[in-house]
Design an enzyme around this catalytic site. Structure first.
Site, short mmCIF file in Angstrom:
data_model
loop_
_atom_site.label_atom_id
_atom_site.label_comp_id
_atom_site.label_asym_id
_atom_site.label_seq_id
_atom_site.Cartn_x
_atom_site.Cartn_y
_atom_site.Cartn_z
N ASP A 436 0.99 -1.69 -0.28
CA ASP A 436 0.28 0.07 -0.27
C ASP A 436 0.82 1.03 -0.05
O ASP A 436 2.06 1.53 0.55
CB ASP A 436 -1.03 -0.25 1.30
CG ASP A 436 -1.92 1.24 1.25
OD1 ASP A 436 -2.28 1.65 0.05
OD2 ASP A 436 -1.18 1.38 2.38
N PHE A 682 -17.90 11.01 3.73
CA PHE A 682 -17.61 10.17 3.29
C PHE A 682 -17.62 8.65 3.02
O PHE A 682 -17.60 7.72 3.74
CB PHE A 682 -15.97 10.29 3.99
CG PHE A 682 -15.21 9.98 2.29
CD1 PHE A 682 -14.66 11.38 1.53
CD2 PHE A 682 -14.37 8.93 2.60
CE1 PHE A 682 -13.70 10.41 0.82
CE2 PHE A 682 -13.33 8.66 1.51
CZ PHE A 682 -13.58 9.17 0.56
N LYS A 706 -16.34 18.47 1.15
CA LYS A 706 -14.91 18.26 0.68
C LYS A 706 -14.36 17.39 0.50
O LYS A 706 -15.29 16.63 0.41
CB LYS A 706 -14.23 18.32 1.95
CG LYS A 706 -12.95 18.04 2.28
CD LYS A 706 -12.28 17.62 3.48
CE LYS A 706 -12.85 16.37 4.12
NZ LYS A 706 -12.03 16.49 5.19
N THR A 825 -1.84 1.48 -4.90
CA THR A 825 -2.65 2.44 -4.27
C THR A 825 -4.42 3.15 -4.28
O THR A 825 -4.40 2.87 -5.92
CB THR A 825 -1.82 3.67 -4.15
OG1 THR A 825 -2.03 4.48 -3.38
CG2 THR A 825 -1.58 4.15 -5.44
N GLY A 826 -5.48 3.63 -3.58
CA GLY A 826 -6.30 4.25 -3.46
C GLY A 826 -6.11 6.01 -4.16
O GLY A 826 -6.90 6.01 -4.71
N LYS A 954 -7.64 -5.10 -4.98
CA LYS A 954 -5.85 -4.71 -4.51
C LYS A 954 -6.25 -6.09 -3.92
O LYS A 954 -4.49 -7.16 -5.05
CB LYS A 954 -5.67 -4.42 -2.98
CG LYS A 954 -5.47 -2.80 -3.05
CD LYS A 954 -5.11 -2.56 -1.69
CE LYS A 954 -5.11 -0.44 -2.40
NZ LYS A 954 -4.63 0.06 -0.45
N ASP A 974 -1.24 -0.43 6.04
CA ASP A 974 -2.16 -0.39 6.59
C ASP A 974 -2.88 -0.12 7.65
O ASP A 974 -3.60 -0.29 8.84
CB ASP A 974 -1.14 0.61 7.02
CG ASP A 974 -1.43 2.16 6.84
OD1 ASP A 974 -1.96 1.99 5.60
OD2 ASP A 974 -1.81 3.13 7.28
N ASN A 977 -8.31 -0.52 3.71
CA ASN A 977 -8.71 -1.30 2.98
C ASN A 977 -7.88 -1.65 2.08
O ASN A 977 -7.50 -2.80 1.41
CB ASN A 977 -8.40 -0.11 1.65
CG ASN A 977 -7.65 0.91 1.93
OD1 ASN A 977 -6.56 0.14 3.07
ND2 ASN A 977 -6.75 1.65 1.36
#
Lengths: 1429, 374
Positions: A436, A682, A706, A825-826, A954, A974, A977
């Site tokens: 990640d 979110f 945001k 990675t996202g 992933k 970590d 996700n």
């Protein structure tokens, strides 16, 4: 609450993580999940809960709750009665145990019995009883902890006494009312009905469930919200309908039906889960919904998982071979016996004893019986102790890994945790690492770096470190990592923000103007738009989040502000519970002595409070040095905290958050309370969050949003008001691109003002959505989509996520170790690419293939083209076998070589190529039809970067690589996700960092920092692997060697199954005499020192290729074992031939010789001799002789049939015995010793070279290593200089083998390297020709920008620009958004130049080039692919 | 499995440690940090000897082994060669053999013993004590069922075992309802040939050579392991209620009626037989010819006659019977093998040492100094 042994009660503190596995639902698109169908099937599967006080008896007939599980937990597996049968039954699930018991029982058959039956049972009984005792002990611990938990107290409302009485946890039943006090642990899953909190909130800490240390708010059920003072259980008569118990922690649905017939929906926010701790809330009352084993915590409580390592799988194959060998040997002996019997015919010799019944046995029957006998005699060949020994060794290995100082992180006081105990050796065989990015490679400590408001950029130069900013920002390919890593670690935190003076001035000015306006009651709309944007920007930063405010002095106490405005300095003293101001709450609490006590506690001075507060907050990661009186923000994600801190730096601070109100303190304006109407949280699909508030100054209903720039930008209101707002959007996008190019995480802030009508309209539908039971998530999602449109862009922020210490070095050395590193990675592409450069995952001289496609076909085409490109480009440069491999590519199943990538024929070479693929393309590429091609492309790239990937993707990528390439995969991450990826990989590593413990809980190993991966893999992985591999091989050898002795003897005893070795020795040889040295060696042996392993990562390749334990090695060991046993058998045979020696006086020396040989063999294989090795070997020998002497002196008539009375004593007087003891081991070990010596000289393995390096004096070694590091890294060295230690054969007959250092892969790499650099030169010569026009247009752009935004720092250094233009900027130019193009080869001079361009929409290809840099690939998701050099 | 136990406790400890550590953060700072101890053991830095096996490091070992083994081998070989041994096969397979008729006609059921005598000549005198062995070939005394077929308790004089032998002795446990003493197949097949040795001097007079029948068994066997059932001094009474093994001519208490301490279970011939041989070709000590005082050799060279009472049939299983006369050294009987083995292995080591020396010189020299830059 989670049982299982590890309970610890410090009065109120319950901790347990072991064994808990929390299922974290993936936040996936609700549109995709078929909620409806699920709900329909579950419709009648609901639970109805009535209040127990309505009924006389909790278990009475009429009570509808009587069928639900009570709160008594029982996690024990056994009862006293069931222990023995159940435990044995479980143990017999292991095949090995069944086998050994079968063997032992076979001894009881009279015609078969080889050993004394009782004795034959000994080992198996020993093993079984040890396991049983262990199980019993564990179960007892569980029982004790269960008992302890069951007898914890809680307050339950009693119908009889009409008050809350203390009851044990186990007496709590579904439908009971429970009163909970601060810091109490929840005994069951409770629906919150009332709270002493004025806002009807209850704070809980869920650390025991998910490890997240921030407080969570839970709300009282809506219909009880309005109750003014007291909650009277006797008046409660509603019925609750909810889901059946399930293990999803983040889901709870149901409704409460009041007598009036009104229905109210219940959410997960209403449910307090068992095991959580009440914090910050004096008192709460709830009704038990799920109890005991039906609570979510218990349902999540699965046992630890069991993984089987690659080595063990390989071992099992060889165990199988051992069985085959055993059967062959038995068959041979049986046939031999039959023939031997047959040759005597009818004349029965005196020594052929009849069966006990006196009947004669036919040769065939004897042979059949003998076959069974031989299985018993040879049973040692299947090593009963191997499994036990491996377990012991692994535990020791885990212990040592755990104790390693280098894996200890001082800062967080945490060290590596091994959560899976049986896959340590897998660490030494990894081939692919999936990492990640955020929080793994980076710190995940967000620092607010820059922002742009209303199209104006404000760079924040903290500590003047960004002086050379413009250069860095333009040159993402060069030395970025210096910028990102050179900062002193742990200096910068979220809250260390030096505000930009200009912006600060503007904020001040703005707020003073607003204050002025308020004072003069002028409408706020008169404010200049840029100023109002600024203030809105900061308000959005402050309130558009879920940050909880707490004061450092009173941990976990919610900061409460009374309605009046108080100066911030007083805020801590104002922390009083609002409930005390309210008359009725004090009335409520007065009858209860406990609650007054709690209040007393709260009124104590803050420093005293510490000693009273039973659970100090666990900010293990957040070592914030909070100044006295400062507020502290607890955020679910560090970004949010960073933004709030940033806003505070501009004097716009969040001072309080209640569920319906947010209090913000602004300069000049003082405290403003925003009425919080809605929070649209979110989620990863929307990629944004919004709050709906009523603005206190304007009284407008305002939406602050945001979110990720890619989504926000699409939602911005089309610019109809003129050029200005258009250019703001445009410029903001530019800055966003630059931020992203800088590796900053970007967020866009937008707002929207709703008219009352709009709001009312939206609200109605939203409420509908909220109260829906079925498909609620989906409806809420749609509702949010409706609201978040036509936004007004306020600005954007750039948050830096710094690289962790040592990440580039770690990646470099892991890569040298032959590991392929993929980053999943996202994050978005630019950020990811830049971080990848920073951490040296991608290197400037590398070419990068970027795959962005928006349809299956485009993706297929891209992959095809990439393959062609790779083929064309590297065909000539690589050896011809590689070319062959490439032509074979298109037969999908021949692409992937077998699981053992033999070093000589790796068909796929890893080129110096990087692959960047985004989530959307990845989704296409992971399709069944394309996955092979995708893999073919990806595996030939040196590094792969998947951006914008979802958790599911992933794990799919990991699964694909793991299953298709048959490689060992390690996933490290970590966050939540990464959980799925971690679980799929062979080894999952969690970083115990900022984002809670979810990844750690799912992982096999948990590291505090990414850089520890280097030592974990290169050193511990290597050691564990080589130790265990050698031990297993040795085990097979040892048993085969020992058993073969008896086999040879069969030729001299008429294949009768006789053994010259005393049965005691035979049975205890493995368990006692030869057990310890191998354990010591298996635990402590170090083939190469830790320093060398880390300095020469290439040594890791031996583990990847399983070089310590290859299938042929098993057979070599077997052959050696047979040779050695021949020697050990026939030297005594000839020495005692035709003498008066008796059976066991002859067998005992053989046993002794075998022991010596086996121990000395281990000595040859031992690389490191510590005192423990010496001790263990001497101990083994001493033990053997002691046992033998005692045994042979103990009983003259026992131990039939050997009856070895005084045998050893006599032998020790016999000089012949000593002569045998000298010559036999020497002869037996001569070939191996000689081979090892030759191997060490003629064709040393890399590991041996490493050992030779170890032996050199420290000074010399350092010289060599430093030299080699330089040379290895340099592109032109095809052969590292330490190779000179390995002697090349003169005639070059066997080049790959002796030159296996560096392995072919590595040398290929270096060849390619040279190739690349040459190309590089070529390229740089021809470079300026290509992007000339674009260069011009770009400089135009920059000049344009510099005139418009005077704070722009990007054009300060034109030299930098020139230098890096061709590299960084050309990518934007070539990424014509409407074109599906692969512009692959940068070496324009060569004929291999391949250029694939496909214009999907021809007409659109000619957009004005000035516009293009402003667009980003994600923004326009049309087919676009770019390749940069 | 112990491991798993350790694992769980260890795990628990770790978890607890983790928690106390984290909770200490905000509260009392007295909790110790979890920093691992910096000990050589825990950090795996124990001082160690790290031998590296290369030609250079190993070749001294080969030479040393070679140099030690060859002299030892020569010594052993010479010792073995100094042992005098004489062997005579009296099975009677050959038609010319004096025992041919005995061998042919004899079976276990014969009641009459058959006597034959074999003449032989010793070329060299036997100086020291001479051990007289009988040797059997192709006799699988190590057969699994055979080896087990005995009752040590009975042989140790246990009265209950005497009357009720172990079932291991089946099918030689009882006969006609009476327990067999000694029971089992080993005892049943006791070697019962009688060998007598005569020296024939120059004037053809047969001088019997005194054969000591005591001292041939292990001391511990004779005095600890084997005992006659205690109680009555009269063995006949003691063994009352038992029967002789089926193949025996006479009961156990008549094995050596002449000497009480060599009779019954403690008869040394019997004890020697009961110690089952390791290999199908074996010899067992039969008698000892003590060295006479003075300088006269124990067995002077010359003609001898071996009188055999042929009781033991071996032809059915193609066995052979031998009589062996041998002196012994400190090493035991004559066996040149060990000496030869030592010499061979020593030579091989020496040879391999030379090979390694060549390898070392050719490939290993640069290893230590030349290529390493300073």
């Amino acid at each position: 609450i989670i049982p299982r042994g590890t309970w610890r009660h410090k009065k109120t503190q319950v901790k347990s993580r072991r064994g808990l596995r929390v299922r974290f639902p993936q936040k996936c698109d609700p549109r995709l999940t078929d909620e409806h169908s699920v709900c329909k099937t579950k419709e009648n599967k609901t639970r109805t809960v009535h209040a127990n006080i309505l009924y006389d008896n909790a278990k009475g007939e009429e009570n509808p709750n009587r069928h639900y599980a009570n709160n008594k937990i029982k996690t024990t597996k056994y009862t006293l009665l069931s222990f023995l049968p159940k435990n044995l039954f479980e143990q017999f699930h292991r095949f090995a145990n069944v086998y050994f018991v079968f063997i032992a029982l076979l001894n009881f058959v009279p015609v078969v019995n080889a050993f004394q039956p009782e004795l034959a049972l000994a080992p198996v009984v020993f093993i079984l009883s040890v396991t049983a005792i262990k199980d019993l002990w564990e179960d007892y611990r569980r029982h004790r902890s269960d008992k302890e938990i069951n007898h914890m107290d809680c307050l339950v409302y009693s119908r009889v006494e009409r008050r809350y009485v203390e009851k044990y946890w186990k007496e709590v039943r579904v439908g009971d009312f429970i009163r909970l006090r601060c810091n109490e642990i929840l005994p069951a899953d409770v629906l919150l009905l009332t709270s002493s909190d004025p806002d009807r909130l209850c704070h809980i800490e869920t650390a025991t469930l998910d490890g997240e240390t921030n407080l969570k708010q839970r709300q009282v059920v809506r219909s009880f919200f309005d109750l003014d003072c007291d909650f009277d259980p006797t008046k409660y008569n509603s019925i609750i309908e909810c889901e059946k118990p399930n293990n999803d922690l983040n889901r709870f649905r149901g409704y409460i039906i009041h007598r009036s017939g009104r229905r109210d929906a219940l959410y997960k926010e209403n449910l307090l889960l068992r095991g959580c701790t009440i914090r910050n809330t004096e008192e709460a009352v709830g009704i038990v919904i799920y109890a005991g084993h039906e609570t979510k915590a218990m349902l999540n409580n699965n046992g630890p998982r069991y993984k089987r390592s690659k080595l063990e799988r390989q071992m099992n194959v060889d165990v199988f071979w051992c069985v085959i060998i055993l059967l062959v040997m038995c068959l041979f002996a049986a046939v031999g016996h039959g023939l031997w019997m047959f040759q005597y015919g009818d004349k029965r010799p005196v020594f052929d004893v009849l069966s006990p019944e006196g009947t004669d046995l036919s040769p065939i029957m004897s042979a059949i019986y003998l076959f069974l006998t031989m299985i018993i005699v040879f049973q040692v060949l299947i090593p009963i102790s191997l499994f036990v020994s491996i377990e012991i060794v692994k535990i020791c290995q885990v212990f040592f890994i755990h104790q390693d100082m280098d894996l200890y992180d001082e800062e967080t006081d945490s060290h590596l945790q091994c959560r899976a105990l049986n896959i340590t050796e897998d660490l030494g065989q990894m081939q692919y690492i999936f990492s990640d990015k955020t929080g793994t490679l980076t710190e995940n400590k967000m620092v607010f770096r820059r922002c742009t408001v209303a199209g104006v950029e404000y760079s924040h130069d903290p500590h003047g470190q960004w002086t050379s900013l413009s250069c860095h920002t333009r040159s993402p390919r060069s030395s970025r990592y210096l910028l990102l890593t050179d900062k002193p670690s742990s200096v910068l935190q979220e809250k260390d923000i030096t505000p930009d003076p200009q912006l600060l001035d503007k904020v001040n000015e703005c707020s003073s103007q607003m204050d002025f306006m308020r004072f003069h009651s002028q409408p706020m709309s008169q404010l200049p738009s840029d100023l109002s944007d600024i203030i809105d920007f900061f308000i959005a930063l402050t309130i558009c989040n879920t940050v909880v405010v707490s004061s450092p002095n009173q941990p976990r106490q919610k900061v409460k502000l009374s309605e009046g405005y108080a100066p911030p300095a007083l805020s801590s003293s104002l922390i009083t519970n609002r409930s005390s101001n309210r008359g009725c709450s004090s009335i409520l609490s007065s009858p209860s002595a406990e609650s007054t006590l709690t209040k007393l506690d709260e009124e104590k001075p803050p420093n005293l409070e510490h000693t009273f507060s039973p659970v100090p907050p666990c900010y293990s990661e957040k070592a914030w040095a909070v100044a006295e009186g400062e507020l502290r923000y607890e955020a679910e994600s560090p970004d949010e905290a960073a933004l709030v801190y940033a806003a505070r730096a501009y004097k716009c601070s969040l001072v309080g958050r209640l569920p319906d109100q947010v209090t913000v303190e602004l300069p000049h304006l003082g405290k403003l309370s925003f009425e919080l109407l809605h929070t649209l949280g979110f989620d990863s699909t929307r990629k944004r969050m919004s709050v709906v508030v009523r603005h206190p100054l304007t009284d407008q209903i305002t939406v602050y949003t945001k979110g990720a720039d890619s989504v926000i930008m699409d939602l911005i209101k089309p610019p109809n008001t003129g050029e200005n707002s258009h250019s703001i959007v445009y410029r903001t996008q530019n800055y966003l691109n630059l931020y992203a190019a800088d590796g900053l995480r970007t967020l866009c802030i937008a707002k929207k003002v709703l008219t009352k009508e709009e709001y009312a309209c939206w609200l109605q539908r939203h409420l509908e959505a909220e109260t829906a039971i079925q498909g609620r998530e989906e409806l809420l999602f749609e509702s949010a989509l409706r609201l978040e449109t036509n936004l007004h862009l306020l600005g954007a922020t750039g948050i830096e996520d710094r690289l962790q210490d040592g990440v580039p070095e770690t990646i470099a050395s892991l890569r040298k170790a032959g590991l392929q590193i993929w980053v999943l990675t996202g994050d978005k592409q630019e950020t990811a690419v830049n971080i990848a450069y920073a951490c040296k995952l991608l290197e400037p001289e590398e070419e990068i293939l970027t795959l962005n496609a928006d349809s299956q076909e485009a993706c297929a085409l891209l992959l095809e083209e990439s393959l062609h490109y790779i083929q064309a480009k590297f065909l000539c440069s690589s050896a011809d076998h590689a070319a062959k491999a490439f032509t074979a590519n298109f037969a999908p199943f021949e692409i992937y070589p077998s699981s053992s990538p033999s070093s000589s024929s790796v068909p796929f070479m890893v080129h110096r190529l990087g692959l960047v693929i985004d989530g959307r393309t990845l989704a296409y590429a992971l399709d069944k039809s394309l996955e092979d091609k995708f893999l073919a492309v990806a595996r030939s790239c040196r590094s792969v970067l998947c951006c914008r990937s979802t958790p599911l993707q992933k794990s799919m990528v990991v699964k694909l690589v793991r299953n298709k390439l048959k490689v060992m995969t390690l996933a490290i991450g970590d966050g939540a996700n990464d959980v799925s990826m971690i679980q799929v990989a062979d080894v999952g590593v969690g970083i115990s960092g900022q984002e809670g413990m979810q990844a750690v809980m799912a992982s096999d190993f948990a590291l505090p920092r990414f850089r520890y991966l280097q030592k974990l893999l290169l050193v511990h992985g290597h050691w564990c692997y080589s130790r265990l591999a050698n031990m297993i091989l040795y085990f097979f050898y040892k048993n085969a060697m020992f058993v073969a002795l008896i086999f040879w003897y069969q030729f001299y005893c008429g294949f009768s199954g006789s053994a010259m070795i005393d049965q005691w020795y035979l049975i205890f040889f493995n368990l006692m005499f030869s057990a310890f040295p191998q354990l010591i060696t298996g635990t402590l042996d170090k083939d190469v020192s830790a320093e060398t392993l880390q300095q020469l990562p290439q040594l890791y390749i031996s583990g990847q290729n399983s070089e310590e334990y290859k299938p042929y090695m098993f057979w070599m060991n077997m052959i050696d074992a047979f040779y050695q046993s021949l020697v050990c058998f026939f030297i005594p045979y000839f020495a005692y031939a035709d003498s008066d020696v008796d059976l066991f006086t002859w067998g005992t020396p053989i046993t002794t010789l075998a022991l010596f040989t086996i121990l000395l063999h281990l000595g040859i294989e031992t690389k490191t001799w510590t005192w423990m090795n010496w001790l263990s070997i001497s101990f083994s020998i001493a033990l053997f002789f002691t046992v033998a002497l005692c045994y042979n002196a103990s009983c003259p008539t026992c131990y039939s049939p050997s009856n070895p009375y005084w045998t050893m004593q006599r032998l020790l007087q016999d000089p012949l015995f000593y002569f045998l003891c000298v010559i036999t081991p020497v002869t037996a070990l001569l070939p191996r010793y000689f081979y090892r010596a030759c191997q060490g000289t003629l064709f040393p393995s890399p590991v041996q070279v490493g050992r030779q390096l170890d032996k050199l004096p420290a000074e010399t070694r350092r010289n060599i290593l430093s030299l080699s590091r330089v040379k290895v890294g340099s592109p032109l060295s095809t052969k590292p200089p330490f190779l000179s230690l390995a002697k090349p054969l003169p005639k070059g007959s066997n080049k790959t083998e002796k030159g296996s250092f560096p392995s072919p892969k590595a040398s290929q790499g270096s060849i390619l390297q040279t190739h690349d650099t040459r190309k590089c030169h070529k390229r740089s010569q021809s470079e300026p020709l290509g992007p000339k026009h674009s260069e011009k247009s770009l400089s135009d752009l920059y000049t344009l920008m510099s005139t418009e935004g005077d704070t722009l720092p990007y054009t300060k250094d034109s030299q930098c620009l020139d230098k890096t233009l061709d590299v960084s900027v050309s990518s934007w130019i070539t990424s014509t958004p409407q074109t599906d193009s692969v512009e692959l080869p940068p070496d324009r001079g060569s004929s291999q130049c391949v250029r694939y361009t496909r214009n999907s929409e021809e007409g659109l290809g000619s957009e004005p080039s000035v516009h293009q840099p402003g667009r980003r690939t994600e923004q326009r998701p049309e087919p676009a692919s770019l390749t940069t050099s | 499995m112990i491991a798993a136990m350790m694992a769980s406790s260890y795990n628990a400890k770790e978890e607890d440690g983790h928690h106390s550590g984290s909770s200490s953060h905000g509260g009392a700072g007295a909790v110790k940090s979890k920093k691992p101890d910096n000990t050589a053991f825990k950090q795996q830095r124990l001082p160690a000897w790290q031998p590296i096996l290369t030609a250079g490091t190993v070749l001294p070992a080969f030479f040393v082994i070679g140099l030690i083994f060859i002299p030892i081998g020569i010594g052993l070989y010479v010792t073995s060669n100094n042992i005098k041994e004489f062997e005579v096969d009296y099975t009677g397979v050959d038609i010319n053999s004096p025992c041919y008729s005995c061998a042919k006609n004899f079976s276990w059921n014969s009641t009459q013993s058959c006597v034959c005598s074999v003449n032989f000549t010793l070329e060299q005198p036997f100086e020291s004590n001479v051990f007289m062995y009988y040797g059997l070939s192709n006799f699988y005394q190590n057969h699994r069922r055979y080896v087990k077929s005995r009752d040590d308790s009975q042989l140790n004089g246990d009265l209950s075992a005497l009357m009720n032998p172990s079932k291991e002795c089946e099918p030689y446990r009882t006969n006609d309802g009476l327990p067999i003493a000694p029971c089992g197949a080993i005892a049943n097949s006791l070697f019962n040939d009688t060998l007598d040795l005569y020296y024939v001097d120059s004037n053809s007079t047969k001088t019997p050579i005194p054969l000591a029948k005591k001292g041939i068994a292990w001391w511990t066997d004779k005095h600890v392991k084997f005992r006659n059932p205690s109680g009555n001094t009269n063995l006949t009474v003691t063994f009352q209620g038992t029967t002789k093994p089926v193949n025996w001519r006479k009961p156990v208490y008549e094995l050596d009626p002449s000497e009480a301490d060599n009779n019954g279970f403690i008869n040394e011939d019997f004890i020697v037989w009961m110690r089952t041989a390791a290999l199908p070709t074996f010899r067992k000590l039969y008698r000892i010819i003590q060295k006479k005082s003075g300088t006269t050799p124990t067995l002077p060279s010359g003609r001898y006659i071996l009188d055999i009472t042929y009781n033991y049939p071996v032809l059915s299983f193609d066995g052979r019977k031998r009589m062996i006369l041998s002196t012994i050294s400190w090493m035991g009987g004559k066996n040149p093998f060990l000496g030869i083995a030592y010499i061979t292995v020593g030579s091989i080591c020496f040879f391999l040492g030379v090979v390694l020396l060549i390898i070392h010189h050719k490939y290993d020299t640069r290893n230590n100094s030349a290529d390493i830059p300073n």
